[in-house]
Design an enzyme around this catalytic site. Sequence first.
Site, PDB file in Angstrom:
ATOM      1  N   ASP A   1     -11.903  -3.851  -1.956  1.00 56.06           N
ATOM      2  CA  ASP A   1     -11.040  -3.825  -3.332  1.00 56.06           C
ATOM      3  C   ASP A   1      -9.916  -5.150  -3.495  1.00 56.06           C
ATOM      4  O   ASP A   1      -9.071  -5.163  -4.255  1.00 56.06           O
ATOM      5  CB  ASP A   1     -10.717  -2.609  -3.616  1.00 56.06           C
ATOM      6  CG  ASP A   1     -10.114  -1.751  -2.495  1.00 56.06           C
ATOM      7  OD1 ASP A   1      -9.718  -2.459  -1.602  1.00 56.06           O
ATOM      8  OD2 ASP A   1      -9.701  -0.592  -2.817  1.00 56.06           O
ATOM      9  N   HIS A   2      -9.207  -5.195  -1.873  1.00 56.90           N
ATOM     10  CA  HIS A   2      -8.218  -5.975  -1.929  1.00 56.90           C
ATOM     11  C   HIS A   2      -8.064  -7.606  -1.758  1.00 56.90           C
ATOM     12  O   HIS A   2      -7.530  -8.163  -2.661  1.00 56.90           O
ATOM     13  CB  HIS A   2      -7.295  -5.576  -0.376  1.00 56.90           C
ATOM     14  CG  HIS A   2      -6.700  -4.357  -0.523  1.00 56.90           C
ATOM     15  ND1 HIS A   2      -7.337  -2.914  -0.640  1.00 56.90           N
ATOM     16  CD2 HIS A   2      -5.389  -3.744  -0.484  1.00 56.90           C
ATOM     17  CE1 HIS A   2      -6.671  -2.037  -0.767  1.00 56.90           C
ATOM     18  NE2 HIS A   2      -5.190  -2.717  -0.793  1.00 56.90           N
TER      19      HIS A   2
ATOM     20  N   ASP B   1      -5.263   3.570   4.268  1.00 59.12           N
ATOM     21  CA  ASP B   1      -4.541   3.217   2.937  1.00 59.12           C
ATOM     22  C   ASP B   1      -3.628   4.307   2.574  1.00 59.12           C
ATOM     23  O   ASP B   1      -4.004   5.459   2.396  1.00 59.12           O
ATOM     24  CB  ASP B   1      -5.364   2.728   1.801  1.00 59.12           C
ATOM     25  CG  ASP B   1      -4.696   1.750   0.949  1.00 59.12           C
ATOM     26  OD1 ASP B   1      -4.934   0.607   0.750  1.00 59.12           O
ATOM     27  OD2 ASP B   1      -3.805   2.477   0.000  1.00 59.12           O
TER      28      ASP B   1
ATOM     29  N   ARG C   1       4.049   0.151  -6.860  1.00 54.52           N
ATOM     30  CA  ARG C   1       5.206  -0.461  -5.709  1.00 54.52           C
ATOM     31  C   ARG C   1       5.977  -1.651  -6.346  1.00 54.52           C
ATOM     32  O   ARG C   1       5.333  -2.552  -7.006  1.00 54.52           O
ATOM     33  CB  ARG C   1       4.693  -1.034  -4.471  1.00 54.52           C
ATOM     34  CG  ARG C   1       4.150   0.317  -3.640  1.00 54.52           C
ATOM     35  CD  ARG C   1       3.890  -0.188  -2.231  1.00 54.52           C
ATOM     36  NE  ARG C   1       3.645   1.130  -1.326  1.00 54.52           N
ATOM     37  CZ  ARG C   1       2.799   1.410  -0.712  1.00 54.52           C
ATOM     38  NH1 ARG C   1       1.719   0.568  -0.284  1.00 54.52           N
ATOM     39  NH2 ARG C   1       2.658   2.673  -0.066  1.00 54.52           N
TER      40      ARG C   1
ATOM     41  N   SER D   1       3.226   0.660   3.073  1.00 46.90           N
ATOM     42  CA  SER D   1       1.646   0.816   3.364  1.00 46.90           C
ATOM     43  C   SER D   1       1.588   1.426   4.779  1.00 46.90           C
ATOM     44  O   SER D   1       2.184   1.607   5.560  1.00 46.90           O
ATOM     45  CB  SER D   1       0.966  -0.454   3.095  1.00 46.90           C
ATOM     46  OG  SER D   1       1.382  -1.159   4.406  1.00 46.90           O
TER      47      SER D   1
ATOM     48  N   ARG E   1      -0.509  -0.339   6.679  1.00 47.09           N
ATOM     49  CA  ARG E   1      -1.186  -1.447   7.528  1.00 47.09           C
ATOM     50  C   ARG E   1      -0.636  -1.608   8.777  1.00 47.09           C
ATOM     51  O   ARG E   1       0.375  -1.600   9.037  1.00 47.09           O
ATOM     52  CB  ARG E   1      -0.934  -2.735   6.787  1.00 47.09           C
ATOM     53  CG  ARG E   1       0.566  -3.123   6.532  1.00 47.09           C
ATOM     54  CD  ARG E   1       0.682  -4.370   5.719  1.00 47.09           C
ATOM     55  NE  ARG E   1       0.401  -4.026   4.240  1.00 47.09           N
ATOM     56  CZ  ARG E   1       1.110  -4.513   3.437  1.00 47.09           C
ATOM     57  NH1 ARG E   1       2.061  -5.353   3.611  1.00 47.09           N
ATOM     58  NH2 ARG E   1       0.908  -4.094   1.930  1.00 47.09           N
TER      59      ARG E   1
END
Length: 646
Positions: free
Chosen positions: A64-65, A119, A379, A535, A537
Amino acid sequence: MGTNLARKILSAHLAEGELTPGTQIAIKIDQTLTQDASGTAAYLQFEAIGLPRVKTEVSVSYVDHNMLQMGFENADDHRFLQSTAHKFGLFFSRPGNGICHQVHAERFAVPGKTLLGSDSHTPLCGGLGMIAIGAGGLDVAVAMGGGAFYLIMPKILGVKLTGHLQPWVSGKDVILEMLRRLSVKGGVGRIIEYTGPGVESLGVIDRTTITNMGAELGATTSIFPSDEQTRLYLEAQGRGESWSAWSADPDAEYDELLEINLDELEPLIAQPHMPDNVVPVREVAGIPVQQVSVGSCTNSSYRDLSIVAYVLKGKAVHPNLSFTVSPGSKQVYATVARTGALADMIDAGARMLESACGPCVGMGMAPPSNSVAVRSFNRNFEGRSGTKDAKVYLASPETCAATAITGVITDPRDLGDYPDIAMPVRFDINDTMIIPPATESEADSVEILRGPNIKPLPRFGQLENTISGEVVLKVGDNITTDHISPAGAKVLPLRSNLPALAEFTFERVDKTFASRAREAVSGFIVGGSNYGQGSAREQAALAPRYLGIKAVMAISFARIHRSNLINFGLVPLIFHSQDDYNLIDQADRLEIKNVREQLRAGSEVVVRNLTKGLEVTLSHNLSGHELEILLDGGLLNHLKVQAANN
Ligand code: MIC
Ligand code: SF4
């Protein structure tokens, strides 16, 4: 005294420890999710762990990113992810099927279960009575392999909701009110549990907006009970059999309590550049706007888009702005197409995008220079939109739609009658974009497809006994992972190529960081409070480690980033005070002698500032488990050491 809901689910999943706030616990994970930006590394790590198949009840790999596909990189990642999902026993949600959290709520969420996702917005599914937590990809890889998830037991903050939302006020305004009151640090070390008579008036869509954006409070997760609203939602998904009732005991105890009267809420908006910079919309009404975007995992549901279509019907998007809409899932997209809402938006001039993260993560649709953008996202960190000097505001889809037609920030209550948007009793269910895993016997012959942009994982040694080097960077408070390892169209395609990705580390703060860190060979970062917020990440830890950073010293850390630092062998140390933080400057040379013994011996670590000729004592709050990981030089090394010892 009775038990709250969070504790009920946690105790049913407890693998280690006791539910005492501040102590380490481990919980069994029932479901996992990954998305493509974090998933590529997660599956490389799962492969390195060496298990043939996932051991969870349900694991899903979403794309989706990274969907711009400007070159071969994104598409290669998609192919890699499809093949790893097939082989390792995961469902694969194809590009175009939607944003991971939205699709997970629709098709997989089960009340009372635990979900771990790579995520930070994984807590969205807490809106359906799950304990849903965001973590680094490596933690998710371990959970896929059946390993427990370690965390510090949070306090449970009960939020008692009373009253009813007024017309044109929705879930987004509830969570913006939470951010206004508590700030982006207010949820750290907490699970936020919504209770009280106001809960039952909120549909699952409002609830998931609230739990999703609990991530911006820094909370471990947020949760609503599973009740009649949840049952209706799951029935509409054709998944009524997944429903069960979950709620706190009527006399449940909470570590902390606060109350929100929904009757008193009005439309709110977060001003640039932090999600907690919240004011009533009417205070900033009239500011000219050049872009409005509806979408992201926070507000892209059928209800959200239907409200937008209602406002836009028969009108036109203001000529001075561009209006984008990203439906959260294929199901949402197809449903608004069937009801005619899609045509109403297109007629009015909306630019319809794919069901994907898109502009939320800077994958296209960067606003013009020095412009104002109003987005229904979660965000608004500086530069995240792709335009450094753009001023991004966050608001409800109602406020976005009102603004889209007037061209200036507009309180949606000025629009008049509020529509009654009924949720479909039953969506048209079509899961053709979700590919089930290969059977165990087929899995052997499934080949993993790797493109040239997918580089092997780096190997790191164990923690050295003396670490020394230069403070390569000193930063202030609230540094986000977007500052550390930015997203966006240029950088995201490099997530599976660490040598290339590392060059962009801290690019938005100091373009010379990567080259200076490499030259220093061994170094430190100094941060203020809430370092690493945002995030999940893990590249925000992995890339600095790759460039030679050995330890990060900060006034406080955000939860996920702190775990990621440990998982990749970076020592997270905490200043006792602002004064101590002031004793170390950028470019100072530091030395930590006998760091292994110091970490083992207690909670204090002495750092020598060789440049200034002084010593600073910092603390660490590592659990026993975290300490072992760190000493071994990271979680993957630690798993290997454990396997060798067994
Ligand atoms: C985000 O919203 O910043 C992301 C992109 O979804 C990240 C995940 C990632 O960077 O891989 C998140 O929130 O965890
Ligand atoms: Fe995607 Fe944005 Fe949600 Fe992150 S916050 S998962 S980028 S939609």
